[in-house]
Design a protein around this motif. Structure first.
Motif, PDB file in Angstrom:
ATOM      1  N   TRP A   3       0.844  -1.310  -0.045  1.00 37.16           N
ATOM      2  CA  TRP A   3      -0.005  -0.092   0.031  1.00 37.16           C
ATOM      3  C   TRP A   3       0.866   1.107  -0.054  1.00 37.16           C
ATOM      4  N   GLN A   4       0.511   2.027  -0.942  1.00 32.46           N
ATOM      5  CA  GLN A   4       1.100   3.523  -0.973  1.00 32.46           C
ATOM      6  C   GLN A   4       0.238   4.619  -0.334  1.00 32.46           C
ATOM      7  N   LYS A   5       0.793   5.363   0.431  1.00 33.69           N
ATOM      8  CA  LYS A   5      -0.131   6.497   1.091  1.00 33.69           C
ATOM      9  C   LYS A   5      -0.246   7.604   0.163  1.00 33.69           C
ATOM     10  N   VAL A   6      -1.521   7.760   0.185  1.00 37.04           N
ATOM     11  CA  VAL A   6      -1.989   8.860  -1.009  1.00 37.04           C
ATOM     12  C   VAL A   6      -1.942  10.340  -0.639  1.00 37.04           C
ATOM     13  N   ARG A   7      -2.388  10.513   0.635  1.00 32.67           N
ATOM     14  CA  ARG A   7      -2.301  11.835   1.113  1.00 32.67           C
ATOM     15  C   ARG A   7      -2.360  11.758   2.732  1.00 32.67           C
ATOM     16  N   ASP A   8      -1.710  12.900   3.287  1.00 30.54           N
ATOM     17  CA  ASP A   8      -1.496  13.001   4.854  1.00 30.54           C
ATOM     18  C   ASP A   8      -2.931  13.391   5.547  1.00 30.54           C
ATOM     19  N   TYR A   9      -3.588  12.757   6.366  1.00 26.03           N
ATOM     20  CA  TYR A   9      -4.628  13.055   7.256  1.00 26.03           C
ATOM     21  C   TYR A   9      -4.548  12.939   8.617  1.00 26.03           C
ATOM     22  N   GLN A  10      -5.146  13.550   9.548  1.00 28.16           N
ATOM     23  CA  GLN A  10      -5.062  13.416  10.987  1.00 28.16           C
ATOM     24  C   GLN A  10      -5.865  12.186  11.453  1.00 28.16           C
ATOM     25  N   ASP A  11      -6.992  11.954  11.070  1.00 26.68           N
ATOM     26  CA  ASP A  11      -8.035  10.753  11.546  1.00 26.68           C
ATOM     27  C   ASP A  11      -7.965   9.727  10.742  1.00 26.68           C
ATOM     28  N   ILE A  12      -7.607   9.624   9.531  1.00 24.40           N
ATOM     29  CA  ILE A  12      -7.779   8.443   8.650  1.00 24.40           C
ATOM     30  C   ILE A  12      -6.322   8.371   7.855  1.00 24.40           C
ATOM     31  N   ILE A  13      -6.278   7.171   7.408  1.00 25.43           N
ATOM     32  CA  ILE A  13      -5.080   6.797   6.608  1.00 25.43           C
ATOM     33  C   ILE A  13      -5.655   6.380   5.095  1.00 25.43           C
ATOM     34  N   PHE A  14      -5.044   7.044   4.054  1.00 24.26           N
ATOM     35  CA  PHE A  14      -5.644   6.657   2.773  1.00 24.26           C
ATOM     36  C   PHE A  14      -4.289   6.580   1.867  1.00 24.26           C
ATOM     37  N   GLU A  15      -4.521   4.908   1.543  1.00 30.03           N
ATOM     38  CA  GLU A  15      -3.629   4.512   0.686  1.00 30.03           C
ATOM     39  C   GLU A  15      -4.361   3.948  -0.787  1.00 30.03           C
ATOM     40  N   LYS A  16      -3.391   3.470  -1.540  1.00 29.58           N
ATOM     41  CA  LYS A  16      -3.782   2.526  -2.814  1.00 29.58           C
ATOM     42  C   LYS A  16      -2.909   1.620  -3.311  1.00 29.58           C
ATOM     43  N   ALA A  17      -3.142   0.809  -4.140  1.00 31.95           N
ATOM     44  CA  ALA A  17      -2.300  -0.292  -4.678  1.00 31.95           C
ATOM     45  C   ALA A  17      -3.152  -1.026  -5.592  1.00 31.95           C
ATOM     46  N   GLU A  18      -2.342  -1.506  -6.679  1.00 28.74           N
ATOM     47  CA  GLU A  18      -3.057  -2.397  -7.630  1.00 28.74           C
ATOM     48  C   GLU A  18      -4.530  -2.066  -7.887  1.00 28.74           C
ATOM     49  N   GLY A  19      -4.993  -1.128  -8.162  1.00 31.37           N
ATOM     50  CA  GLY A  19      -6.406  -0.759  -8.569  1.00 31.37           C
ATOM     51  C   GLY A  19      -7.093  -0.593  -7.394  1.00 31.37           C
ATOM     52  N   MET A  20      -6.838  -0.683  -5.932  1.00 26.13           N
ATOM     53  CA  MET A  20      -7.671  -0.333  -5.055  1.00 26.13           C
ATOM     54  C   MET A  20      -7.203   0.543  -4.292  1.00 26.13           C
ATOM     55  N   GLY A  21      -8.409   1.382  -3.688  1.00 26.95           N
ATOM     56  CA  GLY A  21      -8.041   2.222  -2.713  1.00 26.95           C
ATOM     57  C   GLY A  21      -8.298   1.817  -1.237  1.00 26.95           C
ATOM     58  N   LYS A  22      -7.730   2.082  -0.447  1.00 29.57           N
ATOM     59  CA  LYS A  22      -7.864   1.603   1.324  1.00 29.57           C
ATOM     60  C   LYS A  22      -8.012   2.817   2.045  1.00 29.57           C
ATOM     61  N   VAL A  58     -12.806   0.112  -3.684  1.00 30.11           N
ATOM     62  CA  VAL A  58     -12.477   0.775  -2.353  1.00 30.11           C
ATOM     63  C   VAL A  58     -12.807   0.030  -1.248  1.00 30.11           C
ATOM     64  N   ILE A  59     -11.624  -0.327  -0.292  1.00 37.90           N
ATOM     65  CA  ILE A  59     -11.789  -1.189   0.809  1.00 37.90           C
ATOM     66  C   ILE A  59     -11.918   0.005   2.045  1.00 37.90           C
ATOM     67  N   PHE A  60     -12.846  -0.049   2.814  1.00 33.67           N
ATOM     68  CA  PHE A  60     -13.106   0.927   3.884  1.00 33.67           C
ATOM     69  C   PHE A  60     -12.957  -0.132   5.228  1.00 33.67           C
ATOM     70  N   THR A  61     -12.013   0.558   6.121  1.00 34.09           N
ATOM     71  CA  THR A  61     -11.735  -0.427   7.469  1.00 34.09           C
ATOM     72  C   THR A  61     -11.626   0.517   8.452  1.00 34.09           C
ATOM     73  N   GLY A  62     -11.224  -0.048   9.623  1.00 34.16           N
ATOM     74  CA  GLY A  62     -10.710   0.749  10.882  1.00 34.16           C
ATOM     75  C   GLY A  62      -9.457   0.245  11.335  1.00 34.16           C
ATOM     76  N   GLN A  63      -8.790   1.008  12.073  1.00 37.20           N
ATOM     77  CA  GLN A  63      -7.492   0.685  12.385  1.00 37.20           C
ATOM     78  C   GLN A  63      -7.450  -0.500  13.621  1.00 37.20           C
ATOM     79  N   GLY A  64      -6.727  -1.268  13.665  1.00 37.30           N
ATOM     80  CA  GLY A  64      -6.716  -2.166  14.821  1.00 37.30           C
ATOM     81  C   GLY A  64      -7.757  -3.388  14.631  1.00 37.30           C
ATOM     82  N   GLU A  65      -7.770  -4.200  15.628  1.00 36.37           N
ATOM     83  CA  GLU A  65      -8.525  -5.595  15.762  1.00 36.37           C
ATOM     84  C   GLU A  65      -9.720  -5.489  16.387  1.00 36.37           C
TER      85      GLU A  65
END
Ligand code: 2NE
Length: 270
Positions: A3-22, A58-65
């Protein structure tokens, strides 16, 4: 996946790779509850996914388990909404719902732990949900003094049926991943340590398919539930396709060439 980071945010992480956003809500200390700033960042990242032709799913998720998302951050709930650093009360979770629902690419919720309250409505509105075996689902509104009588109630009734939707909202119980699967609230359950691998597999299967076919199907599903707004979306896609045809181009070319359009060569198919 790298995953490659797309943009810096405070509360979220936005990455993309291989046709997917995460897109990951990154507030694990409050079970990924959202505040107005979180939602504005999510709206921004999902809008970037909408615009980015390299992203097909787009994959939408939350940090941690421990949580996908626990809904609105109750610590900043004020009068008339959740209050951000600008002091303005907002319910911009509803804006995010629209952005997810009208993004013309599938959004997959990847859920570990709790998807609760407004966080549960977000997973509900995603096209698909892949859950870990520790996932728990439910609404809390009538217990904590809130409700989502929009898609949160009505679309839920379309997904799990009226009896079950009323149970979920009136009793505010929690349901484990197997119960959620049994009622059609999610698509599959996998062991926690296989959650991302399985989600990426589903995303890749979608990415092998025709983007326009997927786009029309998503807008057709929306048209079924969203009245004229849903038809507007479906119609926009039809116009996009028509603009790609020779017949559509003839009208524009004739106008620019200051001549009468000649549509005679285009068949009136049965
Ligand atoms: C999510 C749940 C079930 C997790 O329980 P558990 O036992 O695993 O964790 P715990 O100890 O409750 O939470 C850990 C920390 O996260 C905070 C908690 O206060 C706690 O903080 P500390 O005590 O460690 O300082 N936390 C968790 N959820 C939070 C939240 N939503 N806001 C602020 N802090 C939160 C359990 O925590 C739970 O039930 N959470 C509340 C779920 C809820 O009611 N959400 C709001 C629903 S209303 C809504 O989302 C909404 C709407 O209805 C309409 C429009 C927009 C939003």
């Amino acid at each position: 996946v790298e995953w490659q980071k797309v943009r810096d945010y405070q509360d979220i992480i936005f990455e993309k790779a291989e046709g997917m956003g995460k897109i990951t809500i990154n507030r694990p200390e409050v079970r990924n509850a959202f505040r107005p700033e979180t939602l504005n960042e999510l709206i921004d990242a999902f809008t970037l996914c909408h615009e980015d032709a390299e992203i097909g799913v787009v994959i939408f998720t939350g940090q941690g388990e421990k949580a996908f998302c626990s809904g609105g951050d109750q610590r900043v709930r004020g009068e008339g909404g959740y209050v951000g650093s600008d002091g303005v009360p907002r319910l911009n979770a509803l804006e995010l719902q629209k952005v997810i629902k009208y993004l013309p690419k599938p959004v997959i919720a990847m859920v570990a732990g709790y998807a609760i309250g407004g966080g549960h409505v977000l997973q509900l509105l995603c096209d698909l949900t892949i859950a870990a075996d520790n996932a728990r689902f439910g609404q809390t509104g009538p217990r904590v003094g809130s409700f989502d009588a929009g898609w949160g109630a009505t679309y839920m009734a379309r997904v799990v049926g009226h009896k079950k939707a009323r149970e979920i909202w009136y009793l505010c119980r929690q349901y484990d991943a197997q119960q959620a699967l049994d009622m059609g609230l999610i698509n599959t359950v996998v062991p926690l340590d296989q959650l991302e691998e399985e989600t990426v597999k589903w995303a890749q299967e979608i990415l092998e398919k025709s983007p326009i076919a997927i786009r029309f199907l998503k807008s057709a599903f929306n048209a079924d539930t969203d009245g004229l707004a849903g038809i507007q979306e479906l119609a926009g896609n039809a116009t996009m396709l028509y603009y790609m045809t020779e017949e559509g181009k003839e009208g524009k070319n004739a106008f620019l060439e200051k001549r009468k359009p000649d549509f005679s060569k285009f068949p009136r198919l049965p």
